[in-house]
Design a protein around this motif. Structure first.
Motif, PDB file in Angstrom:
ATOM      1  N   LEU A   1      83.470 -21.561 -64.213  1.00  0.00           N
ATOM      2  CA  LEU A   1      82.859 -20.239 -64.067  1.00  0.00           C
ATOM      3  C   LEU A   1      82.125 -19.829 -65.344  1.00  0.00           C
ATOM      4  O   LEU A   1      81.049 -19.222 -65.288  1.00  0.00           O
ATOM      5  CB  LEU A   1      83.929 -19.211 -63.721  1.00  0.00           C
ATOM      6  N   TYR A   2      82.704 -20.167 -66.491  1.00  0.00           N
ATOM      7  CA  TYR A   2      82.034 -19.827 -67.748  1.00  0.00           C
ATOM      8  C   TYR A   2      80.709 -20.577 -67.878  1.00  0.00           C
ATOM      9  O   TYR A   2      79.696 -20.008 -68.305  1.00  0.00           O
ATOM     10  CB  TYR A   2      82.948 -20.155 -68.925  1.00  0.00           C
ATOM     11  N   ARG A   3      80.700 -21.834 -67.483  1.00  0.00           N
ATOM     12  CA  ARG A   3      79.448 -22.590 -67.545  1.00  0.00           C
ATOM     13  C   ARG A   3      78.456 -22.080 -66.515  1.00  0.00           C
ATOM     14  O   ARG A   3      77.242 -22.157 -66.729  1.00  0.00           O
ATOM     15  CB  ARG A   3      79.725 -24.074 -67.314  1.00  0.00           C
ATOM     16  N   TRP A   4      78.936 -21.555 -65.390  1.00  0.00           N
ATOM     17  CA  TRP A   4      78.021 -20.962 -64.414  1.00  0.00           C
ATOM     18  C   TRP A   4      77.299 -19.763 -65.029  1.00  0.00           C
ATOM     19  O   TRP A   4      76.105 -19.560 -64.808  1.00  0.00           O
ATOM     20  CB  TRP A   4      78.797 -20.547 -63.163  1.00  0.00           C
ATOM     21  N   GLU A   5      78.034 -18.960 -65.811  1.00  0.00           N
ATOM     22  CA  GLU A   5      77.391 -17.841 -66.501  1.00  0.00           C
ATOM     23  C   GLU A   5      76.277 -18.340 -67.413  1.00  0.00           C
ATOM     24  O   GLU A   5      75.187 -17.752 -67.470  1.00  0.00           O
ATOM     25  CB  GLU A   5      78.428 -17.069 -67.322  1.00  0.00           C
ATOM     26  N   ASN A   6      76.536 -19.409 -68.153  1.00  0.00           N
ATOM     27  CA  ASN A   6      75.505 -19.948 -69.036  1.00  0.00           C
ATOM     28  C   ASN A   6      74.350 -20.543 -68.245  1.00  0.00           C
ATOM     29  O   ASN A   6      73.181 -20.434 -68.649  1.00  0.00           O
ATOM     30  CB  ASN A   6      76.105 -21.021 -69.954  1.00  0.00           C
ATOM     31  N   ASN A   7      74.654 -21.190 -67.129  1.00  0.00           N
ATOM     32  CA  ASN A   7      73.611 -21.865 -66.362  1.00  0.00           C
ATOM     33  C   ASN A   7      72.680 -20.892 -65.664  1.00  0.00           C
ATOM     34  O   ASN A   7      71.516 -21.233 -65.406  1.00  0.00           O
ATOM     35  CB  ASN A   7      74.242 -22.810 -65.331  1.00  0.00           C
TER      36      ASN A   7
ATOM     37  N   LEU B   1      69.180  -8.044 -64.394  1.00  0.00           N
ATOM     38  CA  LEU B   1      70.079  -7.608 -63.327  1.00  0.00           C
ATOM     39  C   LEU B   1      70.883  -8.781 -62.770  1.00  0.00           C
ATOM     40  O   LEU B   1      72.089  -8.663 -62.514  1.00  0.00           O
ATOM     41  CB  LEU B   1      69.275  -6.938 -62.218  1.00  0.00           C
ATOM     42  N   MET B   2      70.228  -9.922 -62.574  1.00  0.00           N
ATOM     43  CA  MET B   2      70.925 -11.071 -62.006  1.00  0.00           C
ATOM     44  C   MET B   2      71.983 -11.602 -62.965  1.00  0.00           C
ATOM     45  O   MET B   2      73.108 -11.923 -62.567  1.00  0.00           O
ATOM     46  CB  MET B   2      69.923 -12.168 -61.661  1.00  0.00           C
ATOM     47  N   VAL B   3      71.654 -11.698 -64.253  1.00  0.00           N
ATOM     48  CA  VAL B   3      72.624 -12.185 -65.240  1.00  0.00           C
ATOM     49  C   VAL B   3      73.808 -11.233 -65.339  1.00  0.00           C
ATOM     50  O   VAL B   3      74.971 -11.656 -65.405  1.00  0.00           O
ATOM     51  CB  VAL B   3      71.936 -12.365 -66.606  1.00  0.00           C
ATOM     52  N   ALA B   4      73.547  -9.915 -65.311  1.00  0.00           N
ATOM     53  CA  ALA B   4      74.641  -8.947 -65.376  1.00  0.00           C
ATOM     54  C   ALA B   4      75.540  -9.051 -64.150  1.00  0.00           C
ATOM     55  O   ALA B   4      76.774  -8.988 -64.263  1.00  0.00           O
ATOM     56  CB  ALA B   4      74.068  -7.534 -65.504  1.00  0.00           C
TER      57      ALA B   4
ATOM     58  N   ASP C   1      77.619 -12.289 -64.465  1.00  0.00           N
ATOM     59  CA  ASP C   1      78.666 -12.130 -65.477  1.00  0.00           C
ATOM     60  C   ASP C   1      79.828 -11.297 -64.936  1.00  0.00           C
ATOM     61  O   ASP C   1      81.001 -11.628 -65.157  1.00  0.00           O
ATOM     62  CB  ASP C   1      78.089 -11.466 -66.722  1.00  0.00           C
ATOM     63  N   ALA C   2      79.513 -10.211 -64.236  1.00  0.00           N
ATOM     64  CA  ALA C   2      80.573  -9.360 -63.689  1.00  0.00           C
ATOM     65  C   ALA C   2      81.375 -10.105 -62.622  1.00  0.00           C
ATOM     66  O   ALA C   2      82.609 -10.023 -62.585  1.00  0.00           O
ATOM     67  CB  ALA C   2      79.963  -8.086 -63.102  1.00  0.00           C
ATOM     68  N   ALA C   3      80.684 -10.848 -61.746  1.00  0.00           N
ATOM     69  CA  ALA C   3      81.390 -11.601 -60.708  1.00  0.00           C
ATOM     70  C   ALA C   3      82.270 -12.684 -61.311  1.00  0.00           C
ATOM     71  O   ALA C   3      83.421 -12.875 -60.908  1.00  0.00           O
ATOM     72  CB  ALA C   3      80.380 -12.210 -59.737  1.00  0.00           C
ATOM     73  N   SER C   4      81.745 -13.407 -62.291  1.00  0.00           N
ATOM     74  CA  SER C   4      82.532 -14.462 -62.930  1.00  0.00           C
ATOM     75  C   SER C   4      83.742 -13.888 -63.657  1.00  0.00           C
ATOM     76  O   SER C   4      84.839 -14.452 -63.604  1.00  0.00           O
ATOM     77  CB  SER C   4      81.641 -15.245 -63.900  1.00  0.00           C
ATOM     78  N   HIS C   5      83.550 -12.776 -64.346  1.00  0.00           N
ATOM     79  CA  HIS C   5      84.679 -12.151 -65.047  1.00  0.00           C
ATOM     80  C   HIS C   5      85.759 -11.717 -64.060  1.00  0.00           C
ATOM     81  O   HIS C   5      86.954 -11.901 -64.322  1.00  0.00           O
ATOM     82  CB  HIS C   5      84.174 -10.961 -65.861  1.00  0.00           C
TER      83      HIS C   5
END
Length: 275
Positions: free
Chosen positions: A211-217, A257-260, A263-267
Motif C-alpha cells: 500500500l505504501y508503494r501504491w501511494e508512491n506509484n 486531488l487524486m494523490v490526496a 493517500d487517505a484510502a491507503s492510510h
C-alpha cells in the motif's frame, strides 16, 4: 543495628556535544562538512532567485493559473486521464507485488540452516531493478511497448518489483522462527512452512509495504506521461508545451486531488490491517 544508608549516587553530567572517541560524532561532522562543501561547490544564484524581478515573474506566472479551465469537454478529458493514471498505478503495483514475492522467496534465507544458493543472485537482480528510476524504465520500454499506458504500467512494475522484493525478503528473513521450526520438526517442507507459518506472520507487513508503494506509484504514474506513457502526465506535458496555463492548472488540480484521495484510502486500509 541499622545498616547505614547508601549514599545517593552522584548526578551525571550530560555528555559533551562532541567527543573525540564518539564515532557517531565524527560521522555527523563528516556529513555536515559534506553538506557545506556541496553548497559551496554549487553555483546557487540565491540573490537572483529572490530578486524583485524574479518574484514579479513568478507572481505573474502564478496568476495565469487562475481561473482553471473547467469546461465540460476538458473536464471529461482530465477525468479519463486521471482514471488511466489510477489504473496504471494499481496494475503496476499489483504486478510488482506478485513478482516481488516470487523473487523474495529465493532472495531470502527461510531458516538459519537454509543454504539459499540463489540469494546473492536474486538480491543483485532486485538491486538492479530498483536502481533504475521509473522515468528511465518508461523511456526504455517505449521502444518496445510504444506510446501509451502500457509502457508506464510496465515501468512502474519493474522499478517497484525491485523495491518490494527487497522489503519482502527482509520481512521473511526477520519473521519469528518458532512456528516454522515447530512445523519443520514434524517433517514439513519449506513450501508448507512458508504457507502455514511464515506467510501468516508477515502478510500484514507485506500488505502495508504494498500500500505504501501504491501511494508512491500514483505520484510516479502522474509524471510518467511526460515521456509519453499516458495518463495525466501526458496531458500536463502537452498543455504546458503549448503554454495553455489554464488547462495546466486543471490537470495539476486533478493530480493533487487524486494523490490526496489515494493517500487517505491507503492510510485507512493500513490502519484497518493493524487493528
Amino acid at each position: 543495628m541499622d545498616k547505614p544508608r547508601a549514599a545517593n549516587p552522584p548526578y551525571r553530567l550530560p555528555p559533551r556535544l562532541f567527543d573525540a572517541r564518539c564515532r557517531a560524532c565524527w560521522f555527523a561532522a563528516a556529513v555536515l562538512a559534506l553538506v557545506v562543501a556541496s553548497f559551496w561547490s554549487l553555483d546557487l544564484q540565491w540573490r537572483q532567485f529572490f530578486s524583485w524581478e524574479a518574484l514579479r515573474s513568478m507572481g505573474r506566472f502564478a496568476s495565469e493559473f487562475f481561473p482553471p479551465d473547467l469546461s465540460p469537454a476538458f473536464a471529461r478529458r482530465v477525468a479519463l486521464a486521471a482514471w488511466e493514471t489510477l489504473a496504471m498505478s494499481v496494475v503496476g503495483t499489483g504486478l510488482a507485488a506478485l513478482a516481488g514475492l516470487a523473487l523474495a522467496l529465493p532472495g531470502s534465507r527461510l531458516h538459519p540452516g537454509d543454504r539459499a544458493w540463489a540469494r546473492g543472485l536474486t538480491r543483485w537482480l532486485l538491486n538492479a531493478l530498483r536502481s533504475i528510476p521509473e522515468l528511465v524504465w518508461a523511456a526504455l520500454l517505449l521502444i518496445s511497448a510504444g506510446l501509451g499506458p502500457l509502457a508506464g504500467t510496465l515501468a512502474l512494475a519493474m522499478h517497484t518489483t525491485g523495491v518490494l522484493g527487497r522489503l519482502f525478503a527482509e520481512a521473511i528473513e526477520n519473521a519469528p522462527a518458532g512456528p516454522g521450526d515447530a512445523l519443520r520438526v514434524q517433517g514439513m517442507g519449506n513450501d508448507r512452512v512458508f504457507l502455514y507459518a511464515t506467510l501468516p506472520q508477515v502478510l500484514p507487513q507485506l500488505l502495508s509495504y504494498t500500500l505504501y508503494r501504491w501511494e508512491n506509484n500514483i505520484r510516479a504514474a502522474a509524471i510518467l506521461g511526460v515521456v509519453g506513457a499516458g495518463g495525466l502526465g501526458q496531458l500536463l506535458a502537452f498543455h504546458m508545451g503549448l503554454f495553455q496555463i489554464d488547462k495546466t492548472a486543471t490537470v495539476l488540480a486533478a493530480m493533487l486531488l487524486m494523490v490526496a484521495a489515494v493517500d487517505a484510502a491507503s492510510h485507512g486500509i493500513r490502519r484497518a490491517l493493524t487493528r
